[in-house]
Design a protein around this motif. Structure first.
Motif, short mmCIF file in Angstrom:
data_model
loop_
_atom_site.label_atom_id
_atom_site.label_comp_id
_atom_site.label_asym_id
_atom_site.label_seq_id
_atom_site.Cartn_x
_atom_site.Cartn_y
_atom_site.Cartn_z
N GLU A 102 10.47 9.82 -11.77
CA GLU A 102 10.53 8.77 -10.73
C GLU A 102 9.24 8.73 -9.91
OE1 GLU A 102 13.98 9.41 -8.35
OE2 GLU A 102 15.38 9.20 -10.03
N LYS A 103 8.75 9.93 -9.52
CA LYS A 103 7.52 10.00 -8.71
C LYS A 103 6.32 9.49 -9.52
CE LYS A 103 9.36 12.11 -5.08
NZ LYS A 103 9.33 11.56 -3.72
N ARG A 104 6.30 9.78 -10.82
CA ARG A 104 5.19 9.33 -11.67
C ARG A 104 5.14 7.79 -11.69
NH1 ARG A 104 6.32 12.09 -15.98
NH2 ARG A 104 4.81 13.79 -15.74
N GLN A 154 2.06 12.59 -0.62
CA GLN A 154 3.36 12.30 -0.01
C GLN A 154 4.26 13.53 0.00
OE1 GLN A 154 5.24 8.49 -0.96
NE2 GLN A 154 7.13 9.59 -1.45
N ASP A 155 4.26 14.30 -1.09
CA ASP A 155 5.03 15.53 -1.18
C ASP A 155 4.41 16.40 -2.28
OD1 ASP A 155 6.22 14.63 -3.74
OD2 ASP A 155 7.38 13.27 -2.49
N LEU A 169 13.30 13.70 -11.14
CA LEU A 169 12.55 13.39 -9.92
C LEU A 169 11.06 13.21 -10.23
CD1 LEU A 169 13.51 13.07 -7.01
CD2 LEU A 169 12.93 15.47 -6.60
N THR A 188 4.26 14.67 -5.91
CA THR A 188 3.20 13.66 -6.06
C THR A 188 1.82 14.30 -6.05
OG1 THR A 188 3.19 13.22 -3.67
CG2 THR A 188 4.61 11.83 -5.02
N ALA A 192 3.84 5.24 -3.85
CA ALA A 192 3.78 6.60 -3.30
C ALA A 192 2.32 7.03 -3.23
CB ALA A 192 4.58 7.57 -4.16
N GLN A 231 6.40 5.78 -9.36
CA GLN A 231 6.04 5.33 -8.01
C GLN A 231 4.53 5.39 -7.79
OE1 GLN A 231 8.36 7.58 -5.17
NE2 GLN A 231 10.31 6.87 -6.02
N LEU A 232 3.90 6.45 -8.31
CA LEU A 232 2.44 6.57 -8.17
C LEU A 232 1.73 5.47 -8.97
CD1 LEU A 232 1.95 10.45 -8.42
CD2 LEU A 232 1.36 9.02 -6.45
#
Length: 576
Positions: free
Chosen positions: A367-369, A381-382, A364, A385, A377, A371-372
């Motif tokens: 994936e977030k890295r 966002q959460d 996860l 992030t 993202a 997206q940033l």
């Protein structure tokens, strides 16, 4: 080669290593585990030697040797895989694996070979040689044992009263039994009556000092981080990870705490109220509306975990979230089990589930890295992030990936159990107090009309006139002051009005979220989550209890089982 030729030196090596480990690090697990197994092996080797003198094989001795070597291979092998430390874990695991193979070979080939006419050198051992050997062993152990006795003598006069109990086990089984039976507070109260507010015991293989009262709360919550740390038991540490905020001290603790507060501070949480409200509405529509009866605690755990997945990970409903929930529930089931890491035990299952959860979180984070980097993202966002967006002076990520993973797990555990149990108890108490319920309903309906949408000692300590040695655990049970009649009259009575005048409550007596530098970083998150959930439940439902009403409030509430008998009959609902 005969088994005793290797077993006796092997046992003495473990015996000496166990004593040395205790003297060097204060590890009772090293003392009792290493020294205990060393003595067993030495005894088994001696029995095998005696049988050989009689031209016999001692199969009980061989079996005991095999069991000890197998256990050491497994335990130290696991430790080596987790720590990658050659000494002592890797070396002991390697030697034990070789010895285990040797013993199995001996058993498979019928034991020691005994020639009818050939004399073994051991047959010619004289009494003087035996005495010389024993004297050498005595000298080998004399120095560490004398240091151990000297150390105990030095501190024993200042240690708190109480007993450390049996080696390794101590009071762990009694404590776990009391936790599961919801009688932990009574168990601790008995200790207080017997020994006073400060006493020593042993929990999960470590010497522990239990402290109680207002002064104890102040000591735990205000003592400098270089003196005591908020470390968990070794068993819990292996599940939640060694880089969690519980395990960090001084600068690392401040760095990770600052990162958590950046997401959990009130100013940041305002933007998540709408998302939290949406999750609660969906939950009530799915699991409460149209139902005549509900079992509250498992539903509340389901709700709080969905909120965690949504707000902390941005993980939407679906197969991935369901798989995450399954692994997480298996993981937390073993956190307060007996920490024996053997196949098919609850603790072993918990450790395996912890690894799966960590792998899912790492995926996860990756994936977030991405997206940033692709601007898909936002930094707020959460929680993940937010962590990824914090940079140090060199422009690198402030937290390591392991720190992100382990501290997300801490927030998961803290947010899952505490809020769900709190809401469950509130429903139970409100069902029994109609006057308080009516006042709360009136307050919440007015809000609905007016609102728009949407620890271990790091160095020697002194407390209460007693000495707390470096490395000992400190068990400070803050909630017990909440039930102290000398502070709160009728503490078991549900009386929210007692907190109308906060100034009348003495400092460090009401500490539901801790205090000082150790105050819970997520207390605002828990407060908002509980307020929104109670607002919707109170304004949409009335309820009554339809099961056993006899379980108590206090220390044990965190460990309520999901089959805890709090069922509510939903009589009607209101649409707003």
């Amino acid at each position: 080669m005969h088994d005793f030729c290797f077993t006796i030196p092997y046992g003495l090596l473990l015996l000496g290593g166990g004593v040395f480990g205790y003297l060097r690090k204060g590890s009772t697990a090293s003392l009792y585990g290493g020294a205990g197994i060393g003595l067993l092996l030495t005894l088994a080797g001696y029995l095998s030697l005696q049988a050989f003198h009689k031209k016999k094989n001692s199969y009980p001795a061989l079996i005991l040797e095999t069991v000890c070597a197998t256990a050491l291979t497994w335990v130290m092998g696991q430790r080596y895989l987790q720590t990658s430390k050659i000494m002592p874990a890797g070396v002991v695991a390697g030697i034990s694996a070789l010895m285990m193979g040797f013993y199995l070979y001996k058993i498979a080939t019928g034991g020691n070979h005994i020639a009818a006419k050939t004399k073994c050198p051991y047959h010619t051992i004289t009494a003087s040689q035996v005495m010389n050997t024993l004297f050498a062993v005595f000298l080998f152990l004399l120095v560490p044992l004398s240091l151990l006795l000297r150390r105990r003598k030095k501190s024993s006069g200042r240690l708190p009263p109480g007993s450390l109990g049996l080696p390794l086990i101590g009071q762990s089984l009694d404590f776990l039994r009391a936790m599961r039976a919801n009688t932990a507070e009574k168990w601790l109260e008995q200790r207080i009556r017997k020994y006073g507010p400060v006493s020593k015991l042993s929990l999960f293989g470590k010497p522990t000092v239990f402290i109680h009262g207002q002064a104890a709360n102040k000591f735990v919550f205000t003592t400098d981080g270089s003196t005591i740390s908020s470390q968990q038991a070794e068993s819990t540490k292996r599940i939640l990870g060694e880089r969690s905020i519980f395990e960090l001290s001084i600068e690392d603790h401040k760095r990770v705490r600052s990162a958590l507060l950046l997401f959990l501070k009130p100013e940041s949480l305002k933007q998540y109220v709408g998302k939290m409200d949406e999750e609660i509405r969906k939950h009530l529509e799915t699991h409460w509306h149209g139902k005549q009866q509900v079992t509250v605690l498992p539903l509340m755990k389901n709700l709080t975990f969905n909120i965690i997945c949504s707000l902390l990970f941005g993980l939407e409903r679906g197969t991935r979230r369901e798989k995450f929930v399954e692994c997480f529930q298996t993981m937390i089931e073993g956190m307060w089990s007996v920490p024996i890491n053997l196949p098919f035990t609850r603790y072993n299952s918990s450790l395996k589930a912890s690894k799966r959860v960590q792998n899912m979180l790492k995926e996860l984070i990756r994936e977030k890295r991405i997206q940033l980097e692709q601007k898909k993202a936002s930094p707020q966002q959460d929680l993940i992030t937010c962590f990824l967006s914090i940079r140090n002076e060199e422009g690198e990520e402030e937290l390591t990936e392991l720190e992100m993973v382990h501290n997300v797990m801490v927030v998961m555990v803290a947010g899952h159990d505490t809020s769900s149990v709190l809401i469950t108890f509130l429903l139970r108490l409100l069902a029994n107090e109609p006057v308080v319920y009516e006042e709360l309903l009136q307050e919440q309906e007015e809000i609905a009309r007016s609102k728009s949408a949407g620890e271990t000692a790091l160095k020697d300590n002194e407390f209460g006139g007693f000495h707390i040695p470096k490395g000992w655990q400190i068990l400070g049970v803050a909630p017990m002051t909440h039930m102290d009649e000398s502070i709160f009259p009728e503490p078991a009575k549900f009386d929210p009005s007692r907190f109308d005048k906060q100034a009348s409550v003495p400092p460090y007596c009401f500490v539901p979220f801790g205090g000082g530098p150790r105050i819970c970083p997520g207390y605002e998150f828990a407060r908002i989550e509980t307020l929104i959930a109670m607002h919707h439940i109170v304004t949409q439902f009335t309820w009554k209890l339809c099961a056993d009403n006899h379980f108590s409030i206090g220390l044990q509430c965190r460990y309520l089982r999901e089959d805890c008998p709090l069922k509510s009959s939903l009589e009607h609902d209101f649409e707003h």
